[in-house]
Scaffold this motif. Structure first.
Motif, mmCIF file in Angstrom:
data_model
loop_
_atom_site.group_PDB
_atom_site.id
_atom_site.type_symbol
_atom_site.label_atom_id
_atom_site.label_comp_id
_atom_site.label_asym_id
_atom_site.label_seq_id
_atom_site.Cartn_x
_atom_site.Cartn_y
_atom_site.Cartn_z
ATOM 1 N N THR A 297 -3.129 5.053 -9.985
ATOM 2 C CA THR A 297 -3.341 3.609 -9.992
ATOM 3 C C THR A 297 -2.081 2.947 -9.440
ATOM 4 O O THR A 297 -1.022 2.959 -10.075
ATOM 5 N N TRP A 298 -2.179 2.396 -8.244
ATOM 6 C CA TRP A 298 -1.011 1.868 -7.548
ATOM 7 C C TRP A 298 -0.767 0.408 -7.915
ATOM 8 O O TRP A 298 -1.699 -0.364 -8.109
ATOM 9 N N ASN A 299 0.508 0.040 -7.974
ATOM 10 C CA ASN A 299 0.908 -1.334 -8.257
ATOM 11 C C ASN A 299 1.479 -1.956 -6.979
ATOM 12 O O ASN A 299 2.630 -1.687 -6.618
ATOM 13 N N THR B 157 12.874 7.467 1.553
ATOM 14 C CA THR B 157 12.106 6.232 1.366
ATOM 15 C C THR B 157 10.904 6.352 0.437
ATOM 16 O O THR B 157 10.486 5.354 -0.154
ATOM 17 N N ILE B 158 10.340 7.546 0.284
ATOM 18 C CA ILE B 158 9.158 7.723 -0.564
ATOM 19 C C ILE B 158 9.600 8.212 -1.937
ATOM 20 O O ILE B 158 10.305 9.217 -2.051
ATOM 21 N N ARG B 159 9.167 7.494 -2.972
ATOM 22 C CA ARG B 159 9.547 7.806 -4.345
ATOM 23 C C ARG B 159 8.285 7.989 -5.200
ATOM 24 O O ARG B 159 7.847 7.067 -5.879
ATOM 25 N N PRO B 160 7.679 9.176 -5.155
ATOM 26 C CA PRO B 160 6.469 9.405 -5.963
ATOM 27 C C PRO B 160 6.759 9.222 -7.452
ATOM 28 O O PRO B 160 7.835 9.640 -7.911
ATOM 29 N N PRO B 161 5.878 8.622 -8.212
ATOM 30 C CA PRO B 161 4.604 8.035 -7.797
ATOM 31 C C PRO B 161 4.689 6.523 -7.597
ATOM 32 O O PRO B 161 3.680 5.828 -7.703
ATOM 33 N N LEU B 162 5.904 5.995 -7.308
ATOM 34 C CA LEU B 162 6.069 4.546 -7.151
ATOM 35 C C LEU B 162 5.366 4.004 -5.914
ATOM 36 O O LEU B 162 4.569 3.058 -5.995
ATOM 37 N N ASN B 163 5.669 4.613 -4.743
ATOM 38 C CA ASN B 163 5.177 4.035 -3.492
ATOM 39 C C ASN B 163 4.471 5.042 -2.583
ATOM 40 O O ASN B 163 4.217 4.757 -1.414
ATOM 41 N N GLY B 164 4.158 6.223 -3.128
ATOM 42 C CA GLY B 164 3.450 7.197 -2.313
ATOM 43 C C GLY B 164 3.512 8.591 -2.915
ATOM 44 O O GLY B 164 4.029 8.788 -4.017
ATOM 45 N N VAL B 165 2.987 9.555 -2.158
ATOM 46 C CA VAL B 165 3.020 10.963 -2.563
ATOM 47 C C VAL B 165 3.412 11.800 -1.350
ATOM 48 O O VAL B 165 3.260 11.375 -0.198
ATOM 49 N N TYR B 166 3.924 12.988 -1.627
ATOM 50 C CA TYR B 166 4.277 13.936 -0.573
ATOM 51 C C TYR B 166 3.213 15.023 -0.435
ATOM 52 O O TYR B 166 2.498 15.334 -1.391
ATOM 53 N N ALA C 95 10.024 -1.735 -0.922
ATOM 54 C CA ALA C 95 10.245 -1.942 0.511
ATOM 55 C C ALA C 95 11.308 -3.006 0.770
ATOM 56 O O ALA C 95 12.079 -2.914 1.738
ATOM 57 N N GLU C 96 11.388 -4.014 -0.086
ATOM 58 C CA GLU C 96 12.351 -5.095 0.095
ATOM 59 C C GLU C 96 13.793 -4.598 0.053
ATOM 60 O O GLU C 96 14.701 -5.242 0.599
ATOM 61 N N LYS C 97 14.015 -3.459 -0.572
ATOM 62 C CA LYS C 97 15.369 -2.904 -0.626
ATOM 63 C C LYS C 97 15.866 -2.469 0.757
ATOM 64 O O LYS C 97 17.059 -2.180 0.925
ATOM 65 N N ARG D 244 0.821 -1.202 0.000
ATOM 66 C CA ARG D 244 0.000 0.000 0.000
ATOM 67 C C ARG D 244 0.866 1.267 0.000
ATOM 68 O O ARG D 244 1.973 1.289 0.541
ATOM 69 N N PRO D 245 0.363 2.356 -0.617
ATOM 70 C CA PRO D 245 1.122 3.602 -0.721
ATOM 71 C C PRO D 245 1.078 4.433 0.558
ATOM 72 O O PRO D 245 0.252 4.192 1.450
ATOM 73 N N VAL D 246 1.962 5.418 0.607
ATOM 74 C CA VAL D 246 2.093 6.292 1.780
ATOM 75 C C VAL D 246 1.937 7.745 1.350
ATOM 76 O O VAL D 246 2.468 8.164 0.317
ATOM 77 N N ILE D 247 1.203 8.508 2.156
ATOM 78 C CA ILE D 247 1.096 9.955 1.986
ATOM 79 C C ILE D 247 1.911 10.583 3.108
ATOM 80 O O ILE D 247 1.539 10.500 4.276
ATOM 81 N N ALA D 248 3.053 11.180 2.769
ATOM 82 C CA ALA D 248 4.020 11.599 3.779
ATOM 83 C C ALA D 248 4.357 13.075 3.654
ATOM 84 O O ALA D 248 4.395 13.632 2.551
#
Length: 282
Positions: A234-236, A205-214, A244-246, A192-196
């Motif tokens: 549309t999130w993958n 850690t947050i790389r828009p639009p891969l895993n969240g938005v700022y 996250a595994e990195k 799930r994505p993060v809004i940070a």
């Protein structure tokens, strides 16, 4: 622990999560606490000594490791020391992607003022979307008093329950500025994505639009805009988890071990050279 005294021939490695926030960012820290003016003034006097001691003992450490880029900057600014960055370990194996995504947003946090949960409550009061807040702390009653009925406080939950909520939330809300912030990556491990808030450890850690938005500004309007932006993406889940595994535990062990061995060998060599110089001079 960095202030501990060790013999000169002992290698002292400090893994630093941050120079003490209470001392170096006192006014920000204390501004949201409900202490009386008398207590605050007394603490200001104490903090002057604390900062002096903290900087004085910074030289006792052989090598610093920072847990994020922002902490590396703080170590330089506060201690006048350089450091390497090794991100903390994230137990990604504890989390799984869910086939079901629900209609709620999620916060998992201690409820204390500097976490800025109040920004999320204000934003969701405006939006009207469902927000679940997991956790407890001294700020709970104040936050409850602010919240409308769409914001629900679930208290402390078992780890399994929290992991399930993480995997089924629309997105995770991370409104404060943290030194690193492991919880957003745990949510990412659940797909799930993060809004940070755009600051602190989230910048690593947050790389828009891969895993969240700022959201750029520490206010409810900026956060509300970011929630709306999140809805348009549309999130993958698989790509989010791969990111996250990195940061997983094995990566941390390998990086830390390699760094420790390299720095320790350099320390031994430097110690040997100093001793040889001392012998020749005598």
């Amino acid at each position: 622990m960095k202030g501990i005294k060790v013999p000169k021939e002992t290698f002292h490695l400090c893994y630093c999560h941050t120079p003490m926030r209470f001392a170096w960012d006192f006014e920000t820290y204390i501004s949201r606490e409900s202490y009386s003016p008398l207590i605050k003034n007394g603490l200001r006097f104490y903090v002057k000594y604390l900062k002096y001691w903290d900087r004085k003992t910074a030289g006792r450490v052989s090598e610093y490791i920072a847990n994020s880029t922002i902490v590396k900057e703080r170590i330089h600014n506060c201690y006048r020391r350089e450091s390497s960055v090794i991100f903390p370990p994230v137990e990604t194996d504890r989390y799984r992607i869910s086939e079901q995504v629900d209609d709620f947003y999620l916060i998992v946090s201690r409820l204390i003022p500097y976490k800025r949960i109040d920004l999320a409550v204000e934003a969701f009061n405006q939006i009207g979307a469902k927000l679940y807040v997991v956790g407890g702390g001294p700020d709970l009653e104040r936050l409850r008093g602010m919240a409308k009925s769409n914001v629900q406080f679930l208290g402390r939950l078992e780890d399994e329950e929290v992991a399930k909520l993480m995997s089924q939330c629309r997105a995770f809300i991370f409104p404060g500025e943290e030194d690193f912030g492991i919880t957003p990556l745990e949510v990412n491990a659940a797909g799930r994505p993060v809004i940070a808030y755009k600051g602190g450890g989230a910048l690593d850690t947050i790389r828009p639009p891969l895993n969240g938005v700022y959201f750029d500004q520490p206010n409810a309007a900026s956060l509300a805009d970011a929630v709306r932006q999140c809805e348009s993406v549309t999130w993958n889940p698989e790509l989010i988890r791969a990111h996250a595994e990195k940061f997983n535990v094995d990566r941390f062990k390998n990086e830390f071990d390699q760094h420790l061995q390299t720095k320790y060998r350099a320390f031994l060599e430097s110690t040997k050279q100093r001793k040889s110089v001392g012998v020749s001079l005598s």
